[in-house]
Design a protein around this motif. Structure first.
Motif, PDB file in Angstrom:
ATOM      1  N   TYR A 177       0.808  -1.332  -0.090  1.00  0.00           N
ATOM      2  CA  TYR A 177      -0.102  -0.003  -0.174  1.00  0.00           C
ATOM      3  C   TYR A 177       0.811   1.034   0.084  1.00  0.00           C
ATOM      4  CZ  TYR A 177      -3.710  -3.351   1.162  1.00  0.00           C
ATOM      5  OH  TYR A 177      -4.534  -4.298   1.206  1.00  0.00           O
ATOM      6  N   ASP A 178       0.270   2.457  -0.678  1.00  0.00           N
ATOM      7  CA  ASP A 178       0.913   3.635  -0.587  1.00  0.00           C
ATOM      8  C   ASP A 178       0.890   4.427   0.994  1.00  0.00           C
ATOM      9  OD1 ASP A 178       1.611   3.962  -3.545  1.00  0.00           O
ATOM     10  OD2 ASP A 178      -0.524   3.543  -3.419  1.00  0.00           O
ATOM     11  N   ILE A 179      -0.185   3.858   1.543  1.00  0.00           N
ATOM     12  CA  ILE A 179      -0.429   4.643   2.781  1.00  0.00           C
ATOM     13  C   ILE A 179      -1.146   3.367   3.785  1.00  0.00           C
ATOM     14  CG2 ILE A 179      -2.054   5.994   4.162  1.00  0.00           C
ATOM     15  CD1 ILE A 179      -1.435   8.229   1.915  1.00  0.00           C
ATOM     16  N   ILE A 180      -0.402   3.595   4.969  1.00  0.00           N
ATOM     17  CA  ILE A 180      -1.207   2.581   6.162  1.00  0.00           C
ATOM     18  C   ILE A 180      -1.581   3.619   7.121  1.00  0.00           C
ATOM     19  CG2 ILE A 180      -0.816   0.781   7.792  1.00  0.00           C
ATOM     20  CD1 ILE A 180       1.086  -0.455   6.133  1.00  0.00           C
ATOM     21  N   VAL A 181      -2.678   3.599   7.700  1.00  0.00           N
ATOM     22  CA  VAL A 181      -2.987   4.353   8.357  1.00  0.00           C
ATOM     23  C   VAL A 181      -3.887   3.753   9.558  1.00  0.00           C
ATOM     24  CG1 VAL A 181      -5.528   4.985   7.150  1.00  0.00           C
ATOM     25  CG2 VAL A 181      -4.813   6.648   8.954  1.00  0.00           C
ATOM     26  N   SER A 182      -3.940   4.350  11.007  1.00  0.00           N
ATOM     27  CA  SER A 182      -4.441   3.518  12.078  1.00  0.00           C
ATOM     28  C   SER A 182      -4.966   4.438  13.267  1.00  0.00           C
ATOM     29  CB  SER A 182      -3.630   2.429  12.401  1.00  0.00           C
ATOM     30  OG  SER A 182      -3.940   1.719  13.364  1.00  0.00           O
ATOM     31  N   THR A 222       4.079  -0.715  13.418  1.00  0.00           N
ATOM     32  CA  THR A 222       5.134  -0.069  12.942  1.00  0.00           C
ATOM     33  C   THR A 222       6.342  -1.141  12.526  1.00  0.00           C
ATOM     34  OG1 THR A 222       4.951   1.795  14.387  1.00  0.00           O
ATOM     35  CG2 THR A 222       7.138   1.608  13.330  1.00  0.00           C
ATOM     36  N   SER A 223       6.603  -2.128  13.545  1.00  0.00           N
ATOM     37  CA  SER A 223       7.603  -3.141  13.232  1.00  0.00           C
ATOM     38  C   SER A 223       7.190  -3.986  12.060  1.00  0.00           C
ATOM     39  CB  SER A 223       7.328  -4.162  14.476  1.00  0.00           C
ATOM     40  OG  SER A 223       6.644  -4.831  14.536  1.00  0.00           O
ATOM     41  N   ARG A 224       5.876  -4.230  11.899  1.00  0.00           N
ATOM     42  CA  ARG A 224       5.666  -5.077  10.557  1.00  0.00           C
ATOM     43  C   ARG A 224       5.135  -4.319   9.529  1.00  0.00           C
ATOM     44  NH1 ARG A 224       1.373  -8.461  13.966  1.00  0.00           N
ATOM     45  NH2 ARG A 224       0.855  -9.485  11.816  1.00  0.00           N
ATOM     46  N   ALA A 225       5.105  -3.146   9.293  1.00  0.00           N
ATOM     47  CA  ALA A 225       4.364  -2.080   8.305  1.00  0.00           C
ATOM     48  C   ALA A 225       5.161  -2.188   6.995  1.00  0.00           C
ATOM     49  CB  ALA A 225       4.177  -0.496   8.708  1.00  0.00           C
ATOM     50  N   GLY A 226       6.558  -2.354   7.153  1.00  0.00           N
ATOM     51  CA  GLY A 226       7.668  -2.488   6.049  1.00  0.00           C
ATOM     52  C   GLY A 226       7.173  -3.438   4.905  1.00  0.00           C
ATOM     53  N   ARG A 227       6.678  -4.377   5.464  1.00  0.00           N
ATOM     54  CA  ARG A 227       6.506  -5.540   4.540  1.00  0.00           C
ATOM     55  C   ARG A 227       5.170  -5.324   3.702  1.00  0.00           C
ATOM     56  NH1 ARG A 227       6.440 -10.323   8.678  1.00  0.00           N
ATOM     57  NH2 ARG A 227       6.670  -8.393  10.278  1.00  0.00           N
ATOM     58  N   PHE A 228       4.218  -4.280   4.123  1.00  0.00           N
ATOM     59  CA  PHE A 228       3.252  -3.967   3.601  1.00  0.00           C
ATOM     60  C   PHE A 228       3.042  -2.547   2.727  1.00  0.00           C
ATOM     61  CE2 PHE A 228       2.301  -7.082   6.664  1.00  0.00           C
ATOM     62  CZ  PHE A 228       1.651  -8.008   6.018  1.00  0.00           C
ATOM     63  N   LEU A 229       4.214  -1.782   3.049  1.00  0.00           N
ATOM     64  CA  LEU A 229       4.264  -0.581   2.626  1.00  0.00           C
ATOM     65  C   LEU A 229       5.047  -0.640   1.168  1.00  0.00           C
ATOM     66  CD1 LEU A 229       4.764   1.807   5.404  1.00  0.00           C
ATOM     67  CD2 LEU A 229       2.999   1.979   3.872  1.00  0.00           C
TER      68      LEU A 229
END
Length: 276
Positions: A177-182, A222-229
């Motif tokens: 994804y281009d943006i992850i928001v939470s 945050t620790s896992r976001a890199g795999r989905f950005l």
């Protein structure tokens, strides 16, 4: 009973129960029951209210007297200029979260893909899709009941390009994804018993409880976001008023760049974001 008399009775009950905005809540409930607007109290206060409406109104006043949130009584809440369905399975959208949406929109370009974690009612994702062009997105939540609300909101608002998936954070998420928001649960577990009754007794605890120090979900995401950005993708969080610096430190430790803190209209730290 006349319209004004019924209103005054509702105000008296709510004020006696210590409801801070007794007059406002009594008026909104009366308008909800009678399908009227704020002018009716001034212009048509002497008109008779049907018995059925009187009974419904007093039932809702009693619910509000017991501290049930107004939005759970009426079943809706306005957010970003739209009306969203809400019930006890989702948090009530708040004005503070509009700051998060507006900040994401500053970085949102046509055709981007968005992931909204802990989506709840879907208000963040659906607002971003409504006010953008050609974007699409996924809303993930661990609660099937919350996702049912989000799907109904998407369908009722006629917003295209959204999909909702049941997932414990990234567990069932696919793609990049281009943006992850939470807006994740961020209240420390020990603080929950001290919350105002409307929140503590009625809003879903799973959407409130951020574990021991309130930062559990920020660390996990945050620790896992890199795999989905996608490369250079952005990560946005809403935070509690006293958590922004801690969340910023978490993001910087995990390799996020240009981490920025944004304040809400009350001058409190509210949004933290950076790119990875």
């Amino acid at each position: 009973m006349k319209y004004r008399e019924l209103y005054d009775r509702g105000v008296g009950i709510l004020a006696g129960a210590g409801i801070e905005e007794a007059a406002l809540d009594a008026r909104l409930l009366l308008e909800y029951v009678c399908h009227t607007n704020r002018n009716d109290l001034l212009v048509h206060g002497d008109r008779e209210v049907a018995d059925a409406h009187q009974q419904s109104y007093m039932e809702y006043i009693r619910q509000r007297e017991s501290r049930k949130p107004l939005q759970y009584i009426t079943g809706h809440q306005e957010f970003m200029g739209m009306v969203f369905e809400v019930n006890e399975h989702v948090l009530i959208p708040r004005q503070d979260t509009e700051v998060l949406v507006e900040e994401v929109m500053r970085h949102l370009h046509d055709g981007m893909e968005i992931l909204d974690l802990c989506t709840g009612s879907g208000c963040i994702l659906l607002s971003l899709l409504r006010y953008s062009n050609g974007c699409s997105g996924s809303g993930a939540d661990i609660s099937g009941e919350a996702l049912a609300v989000a799907r109904r909101n998407g369908e009722r608002l006629g917003i295209q390009g959204c999909r909702f998936i049941q997932s414990d954070l990234f567990e069932a998420v696919e793609g990049r994804y281009d943006i992850i928001v939470s807006n994740p649960p961020y209240i420390p577990s020990g603080v929950i018993p001290s919350l105002m009754e409307e929140v503590r007794d009625y809003e879903p605890h799973a959407a409130l409880d951020g574990r021991g120090d309130g930062l559990f979900f920020y660390r996990e995401i945050t620790s896992r976001a890199g795999r989905f950005l996608k490369g250079g993708g952005w990560l946005f969080f809403e935070t509690g008023y006293d958590q922004a610096e801690a969340v910023k430190a978490i993001m910087e430790k995990e390799g996020c760049h240009d981490v920025t803190v944004v304040r809400d209209l009350a001058g409190l730290d509210r949004v933290v974001f950076g790119w990875k």
